[in-house]
Design an enzyme around this catalytic site. Structure first.
Site, PDB file in Angstrom:
ATOM      1  N   GLY A 100       0.879  -1.191   0.121  1.00 23.76           N
ATOM      2  CA  GLY A 100       0.078   0.201  -0.123  1.00 23.76           C
ATOM      3  C   GLY A 100       0.915   1.214   0.023  1.00 23.76           C
ATOM      4  O   GLY A 100       0.453   2.186  -0.718  1.00 23.76           O
ATOM      5  N   SER A 203      -5.921   4.310  11.523  1.00 21.10           N
ATOM      6  CA  SER A 203      -4.368   4.416  11.843  1.00 21.10           C
ATOM      7  C   SER A 203      -3.792   5.764  11.662  1.00 21.10           C
ATOM      8  O   SER A 203      -2.916   6.173  11.007  1.00 21.10           O
ATOM      9  CB  SER A 203      -3.756   3.677  10.574  1.00 21.10           C
ATOM     10  N   GLU A 324      -3.336  -2.827  12.524  1.00 17.56           N
ATOM     11  CA  GLU A 324      -2.231  -3.953  11.952  1.00 17.56           C
ATOM     12  C   GLU A 324      -2.165  -5.148  13.279  1.00 17.56           C
ATOM     13  O   GLU A 324      -1.850  -6.132  12.884  1.00 17.56           O
ATOM     14  CB  GLU A 324      -0.601  -3.300  11.847  1.00 17.56           C
ATOM     15  N   ARG A 400       0.418 -10.628   8.008  1.00 20.97           N
ATOM     16  CA  ARG A 400      -0.399 -10.748   9.648  1.00 20.97           C
ATOM     17  C   ARG A 400      -0.945 -12.025   9.853  1.00 20.97           C
ATOM     18  O   ARG A 400      -1.317 -12.513  10.791  1.00 20.97           O
ATOM     19  CB  ARG A 400      -1.140  -9.441   9.546  1.00 20.97           C
ATOM     20  N   LYS A 425       7.030 -10.262   3.426  1.00 19.27           N
ATOM     21  CA  LYS A 425       6.553  -8.822   2.906  1.00 19.27           C
ATOM     22  C   LYS A 425       7.147  -7.699   4.000  1.00 19.27           C
ATOM     23  O   LYS A 425       7.582  -6.837   3.680  1.00 19.27           O
ATOM     24  CB  LYS A 425       5.045  -8.795   3.086  1.00 19.27           C
TER      25      LYS A 425
END
Length: 442
Positions: A100, A203, A324, A400, A425
């Site tokens: 992103g 966020s 996250e 995640r 990642k």
């Protein structure tokens, strides 16, 4: 409903033989590394990024900037950056992968060049929100073609400058939509005033990170509060010079999540070395959730030490600022002593995968009881068994999800994780560090 799992590696997530006791050093922050790379590329002079993260997302960002004319020389401990530009009217291709930060931070910079820059990436990238920043850049004077998709792939036709000015957008899909505009704004002719209009921005600490890093590089940034929530919902950046200079990237506190959850789940102790006392990241919010779930936290000369109390409390929490952590917190909540409800997470449906659907599906396959809510999850702990699932725990090409499976595996022996290599990642050595924490051979 889901992208195909990456089948490069099926990983046996190890169970804990007892309370963990370990000291862990984390890789550097992806969010800080990629912001620093963009600011270095937009600076007037050379820059040095010490302790950068070397992982897929940052490698993609570095490759994109090199394609756009920036020189990046790598040493063992740092990246040395010399700003540059692609040749006028040249054709440049940027692979965003599924990052992103790359798909949202680079279009503004590309618009400042005189090149034709084509952006594309993984299949999942084409489903992630980028339309609001493309529309905002067009309003500010950039020429961008996306075939009406408002998504990857798209092409930026650089004109050597961007007018800038005032723009409004809905950034409820990602805080990166604001950060992507702010990072390039000092180089716009008129700077920028960007106003968020819509549901709360998720966020938000990441926008605060962008603001602090811009100011440290010499930018004139003003945060504005126009609504009743008390948080900034508009930002003004004046045109001017940037000089990143030398920065040292702090550890990635999001990647601390599974290790801190390990202390909670096993009733053990984990110390994270080099935990920053004045972090650019949402350190306070991370620790607050852990304490509410039953952990004890202290920061000292050795770093952050988290100790589990032997019991995991279910909680009700808005995780919008630390989304996250949702996968690992959901894993911990699934083996807690009481139910939990996590909200503020509708935007995570457009992360690397639909995290709410993926977590519910995979944990329920183990015998769990998780219900998807419009903006979160309701978790009712139940006995979990790896044998209850028809196959490996799915990762959905989401780093995640691998970390969530690792936390579950501590308390649920026999979990195997499909496509575990996708954790590279942001954390290429995750499995090795996890095994070391448990006193196992990698």
């Amino acid at each position: 409903m889901y992208p195909d799992n990456n089948q490069d590696r099926t990983w046996a997530s190890p169970a804990a033989a007892g309370p963990v006791s370990a000291r862990v050093r984390l890789p550097a922050s992806k969010s800080i590394t990629n912001r620093a790379l963009v600011l270095a590329a937009l600076s007037d002079g050379r820059a040095v990024i010490a302790n950068p993260l070397r992982a897929r997302d940052t490698t993609l960002a570095a490759a994109a900037l090199r394609a756009l004319g920036t020189e990046i020389t790598e040493s063992r401990t740092a990246w040395h950056i010399t700003p540059g530009h692609p040749a006028p009217d040249s054709a440049v291709t940027v692979d965003v992968g599924n990052a992103g930060t790359v798909m949202r931070f680079l279009p503004g910079l590309a618009a400042l060049t005189s090149a034709v820059v084509a952006f594309d990436g993984d299949a999942r990238a084409r489903q992630r929100p980028v339309g609001p920043i493309l529309a905002a850049l067009r309003h500010l004077g950039a020429h961008i073609e996306d075939g009406g998709r408002a998504a990857v792939p798209f092409t930026v036709h650089g004109r050597g400058a961007v007018r800038g000015g005032t723009v409004a957008l809905d950034a409820s899909g990602s805080s990166q939509l604001v950060s992507g505009l702010l990072l390039a704004a000092p180089r716009f002719d008129e700077g920028i005033e960007v106003r968020h209009e819509g549901p709360p921005v998720p966020s938000a600490p990441h926008i605060a990170m962008t603001v602090r890093m811009l100011r440290a590089a010499g930018a004139d940034v003003t945060e504005l509060v126009s609504g009743s929530g008390g948080r900034p919902d508009a930002w003004r950046v004046r045109p001017g010079r940037l000089e990143l200079g030398s920065v040292t990237v702090e550890p990635d506190l999001s990647n601390a999540g599974p290790f801190l959850a390990a202390a909670l789940v096993t009733g053990g102790t984990v110390t994270i070395g080099d935990w920053p006392r004045d972090s650019l990241q949402a350190a306070g919010a991370i620790l607050d959730v852990l304490v509410r779930m039953g952990a004890r936290c202290s920061v000292g000369a050795d770093g952050l030490t988290v100790t589990g109390g032997g019991r995991i409390r279910g909680i009700t929490a808005d995780l919008r600022d630390v989304s996250e952590l949702t996968p690992v917190l959901t894993a911990a909540a699934a083996v807690a002593e009481s139910p939990s409800v996590f909200t503020g997470l509708a935007h995570t449906r457009t992360h690397e995968t639909d995290r709410l659907a993926a977590l519910a599906k995979e944990i329920n396959a183990l015998g769990g009881d998780i219900t998807e809510l419009p903006d979160g999850l309701q978790i009712r702990p139940r006995p979990l068994r790896a044998e209850a699932a028809d196959g490996p725990f799915g990762s959905y090409d989401d780093h995640r999800m691998v970390m969530a499976a690792a936390v579950l595996g501590l308390a649920v022996p026999g979990i195997r994780v499909a496509g575990a290599d996708t954790v590279a990642k942001t954390f290429p050595d995750f499995m090795e560090v996890w095994a070391s924490m448990l006193g196992l051979e990698p």
